[in-house]
Write an enzyme that holds these catalytic residues in place. Structure first.
Site, mmCIF file in Angstrom:
data_model
loop_
_atom_site.group_PDB
_atom_site.id
_atom_site.type_symbol
_atom_site.label_atom_id
_atom_site.label_comp_id
_atom_site.label_asym_id
_atom_site.label_seq_id
_atom_site.Cartn_x
_atom_site.Cartn_y
_atom_site.Cartn_z
ATOM 1 N N ASN A 58 0.833 -1.195 0.000
ATOM 2 C CA ASN A 58 0.000 0.000 0.000
ATOM 3 C C ASN A 58 0.869 1.246 0.000
ATOM 4 O O ASN A 58 1.946 1.281 0.588
ATOM 5 C CB ASN A 58 -0.951 -0.004 1.203
ATOM 6 C CG ASN A 58 -0.386 0.740 2.398
ATOM 7 O OD1 ASN A 58 -0.464 1.962 2.479
ATOM 8 N ND2 ASN A 58 0.221 -0.009 3.334
ATOM 9 N N SER B 197 5.423 4.764 8.970
ATOM 10 C CA SER B 197 4.884 4.473 7.644
ATOM 11 C C SER B 197 5.846 4.987 6.578
ATOM 12 O O SER B 197 6.376 6.097 6.688
ATOM 13 C CB SER B 197 3.530 5.146 7.451
ATOM 14 O OG SER B 197 3.125 5.074 6.097
ATOM 15 N N ASN C 228 5.595 -1.998 11.716
ATOM 16 C CA ASN C 228 4.848 -1.458 10.595
ATOM 17 C C ASN C 228 5.250 -2.187 9.310
ATOM 18 O O ASN C 228 5.925 -3.215 9.361
ATOM 19 C CB ASN C 228 5.118 0.050 10.475
ATOM 20 C CG ASN C 228 3.932 0.815 9.927
ATOM 21 O OD1 ASN C 228 3.236 0.339 9.038
ATOM 22 N ND2 ASN C 228 3.697 2.008 10.448
ATOM 23 N N PHE D 94 -1.793 7.939 4.278
ATOM 24 C CA PHE D 94 -2.582 8.472 5.396
ATOM 25 C C PHE D 94 -3.830 9.203 4.901
ATOM 26 O O PHE D 94 -4.162 10.302 5.367
ATOM 27 C CB PHE D 94 -1.746 9.432 6.254
ATOM 28 C CG PHE D 94 -0.715 8.782 7.139
ATOM 29 C CD1 PHE D 94 -0.643 7.409 7.286
ATOM 30 C CD2 PHE D 94 0.195 9.568 7.834
ATOM 31 C CE1 PHE D 94 0.312 6.817 8.108
ATOM 32 C CE2 PHE D 94 1.157 8.993 8.663
ATOM 33 C CZ PHE D 94 1.214 7.618 8.794
ATOM 34 N N LYS E 292 4.998 3.200 17.446
ATOM 35 C CA LYS E 292 5.044 2.110 16.468
ATOM 36 C C LYS E 292 6.279 2.277 15.598
ATOM 37 O O LYS E 292 6.533 3.364 15.069
ATOM 38 C CB LYS E 292 3.786 2.118 15.603
ATOM 39 C CG LYS E 292 3.688 0.917 14.664
ATOM 40 C CD LYS E 292 2.317 0.835 14.010
ATOM 41 C CE LYS E 292 2.169 -0.444 13.195
ATOM 42 N NZ LYS E 292 0.801 -0.586 12.649
ATOM 43 N N ASN F 297 4.957 5.846 3.599
ATOM 44 C CA ASN F 297 4.179 6.496 2.546
ATOM 45 C C ASN F 297 3.941 7.983 2.751
ATOM 46 O O ASN F 297 3.271 8.619 1.947
ATOM 47 C CB ASN F 297 2.833 5.773 2.390
ATOM 48 C CG ASN F 297 3.024 4.332 1.971
ATOM 49 O OD1 ASN F 297 3.842 4.047 1.103
ATOM 50 N ND2 ASN F 297 2.294 3.429 2.610
ATOM 51 N N THR F 298 4.463 8.547 3.834
ATOM 52 C CA THR F 298 4.455 9.993 4.037
ATOM 53 C C THR F 298 5.902 10.465 3.974
ATOM 54 O O THR F 298 6.720 10.022 4.788
ATOM 55 C CB THR F 298 3.838 10.367 5.394
ATOM 56 O OG1 THR F 298 2.443 10.012 5.387
ATOM 57 C CG2 THR F 298 3.962 11.858 5.662
#
Length: 339
Positions: free
Chosen positions: A110, A178, A246, A114, A217, A180-181
Site C-alpha cells: 500500500n 509508515s 509497521n 494516510f 510504532k 508512505n508519508t
C-alpha cells in the site's frame, strides 16, 4: 478450500483492492446494529497497560481509518481495534491505484498516504462512542504538508490530533514508521522522537482525566541497534509500550515475479513476508525491556502457529490486518484458538 477462499480466488482477487475494501466496509456499516451488540468470542482476558483486553488479538490500523466500523469488529473475534492512522488535517492520500495484492506471497503493498477525514471529524465520531469490552486504540500520524525537518511544526501537528482524540481513546499510538508519508520515518531517530513523544505525553495529560497509555510504532527496517535505542528511549520516557512492526520497504525473498513487483511499485509491504523480521524485532525488544513495557506484535501473523510464536517471542498482544484480507471473516477465530 473454504467458501471464502473460493470467493477470494475467483472474485475478490480480480477486483481492485481498494474497491473490495470499500465493499467490505459498506457491508460492515450496514450490519452495524447487529454486529456492534454481538459478544466477543474466544474470551481469555489479558491485563496490559492498566486495561483489560477480552483476548490477545487486535485489528491493526489501516482497516478503519476514520472510526466508522470499529465497534463491529468484536463480533469477528477481535478484542481490540486500532483505528487510523489519523492526521491533524484531512487529506486525500496518494493518487490511485495505491493498494495492491501479491497473492503468491499472501502480502499487500500500500501507498495510501494516510488518507483520512482528519482528527476533528474522527473525534466527533468517537465522541458518540459507547464504551464496552472492546478496547479502542487511536493511531496518529503526521499531516503530509508539515515538513519533517521543522520539529516545532511536527509537534504542533501531533498535538492537535492528541488534543482532539486522546479523550476518546483507551490507548494512543504515535506512528512515525509508515513509508508512505515523505520524511516520516526520519522521525524514528531518537533525537527527534523523544521530544515528540514528550510533547504528546504532556498534551494527552492535559486533556484526559487519567493518564492514557502512550505507545510508539516502529518499522521493521530499523537496524537492531536502532530498535534497542527505541526500547531504551521508551523506558526512559515511561511509555506504556512499543508496537512492532509497521510495513517494510524491502522486497527481498518474494515469490511474486520481479516484473509484477516492479509494476506495483513503491509502498509499504505487509503480510506473510514480514513474519521473520517482525518476530526478530519482538525478541530484541523483549530482551531489552523485560516485563517493564507492553509489546504489541504485528506484521506477518497469518497462522495460529505464527500468532503463538509471536507471543512466545515476547508479545503481550498481537494484531493483524493483511491476514484478514486473505483469511476472511472466520480467520480471527482460528487465531484465537492458538492464543
Amino acid at each position: 478450500m473454504t467458501l471464502y477462499d473460493k470467493v477470494f480466488a475467483h472474485l475478490l482477487v480480480k477486483m481492485d483492492a481498494e474497491k473490495a475494501h470499500h465493499l467490505t466496509y459498506d457491508a460492515l456499516r450496514a450490519g452495524g446494529p447487529v454486529l456492534s451488540r454481538a459478544p466477543i468470542p474466544g474470551r481469555a482476558p489479558v491485563e496490559a497497560m492498566g486495561l483489560t483486553f477480552p483476548n490477545r488479538l487486535g485489528l491493526a490500523p489501516g482497516f478503519d481509518k476514520n472510526a466508522r466500523v470499529y465497534d463491529r469488529m468484536g463480533a469477528f473475534g477481535f478484542g481490540h481495534v486500532e483505528i487510523g492512522t489519523v492526521t491533524a488535517l484531512a487529506q486525500p492520500g496518494n493518487p490511485k491505484p495505491r493498494l495492491f495484492r501479491l497473492p503468491e506471497d499472501r502480502a499487500i503493498v500500500n501507498r495510501m498516504g494516510f488518507n483520512n477525514d482528519g482528527s476533528a471529524v474522527v473525534a466527533a465520531r468517537l465522541a458518540k462512542r459507547r464504551r464496552g469490552d472492546l478496547v479502542l486504540g487511536v493511531n496518529i500520524g503526521k499531516s503530509k504538508v508539515v515538513p519533517d525537518d521543522d520539529q516545532a511544526a511536527v509537534e504542533t501537528d501531533y498535538e492537535t490530533s492528541t488534543r482532539r482524540l486522546a479523550p476518546h481513546a483507551d490507548y494512543l499510538v504515535v506512528n512515525v514508521s509508515s513509508p508512505n508519508t515523505p520524511g516520516l520515518r526520519n522521525l524514528q531517530a531518537v533525537e527527534k522522537l523523544a521530544p515528540l513523544l514528550r510533547h504528546v505525553r504532556r498534551t494527552a495529560d492535559e486533556v484526559t482525566a487519567a493518564p492514557i497509555p502512550l505507545l510508539v510504532k516502529i518499522a521493521p527496517d530499523l537496524s537492531d541497534d536502532d530498535v534497542l535505542a527505541v526500547a531504551d528511549m521508551a523506558l526512559d520516557l515511561g511509555l506504556a509500550g512499543v508496537i512492532a512492526t509497521n510495513t517494510t520497504i524491502s522486497r527481498e525473498g518474494l515469490r511474486t515475479p520481479a516484473a509484477k513487483v516492479d509494476e506495483v511499485g513503491a509502498g509499504g509491504l505487509s503480510g506473510a513476508p514480514l513474519t521473520e523480521r517482525s518476530t526478530e524485532v519482538m525478541r530484541l525488544l523483549r530482551g531489552r525491556v523485560g516485563d517493564r513495557l507492553t509489546l504489541i506484535g504485528v506484521g506477518g501473523i497469518s497462522t495460529p502457529e505464527q500468532a503463538a510464536e509471536r507471543v512466545a517471542a515476547g508479545a503481550d498482544l498481537v494484531q493483524a490486518y493483511s491476514a484478514l484480507i486473505y483469511g476472511g471473516p472466520m480467520w480471527p477465530r482460528q487465531i484465537l484458538k492458538a492464543l
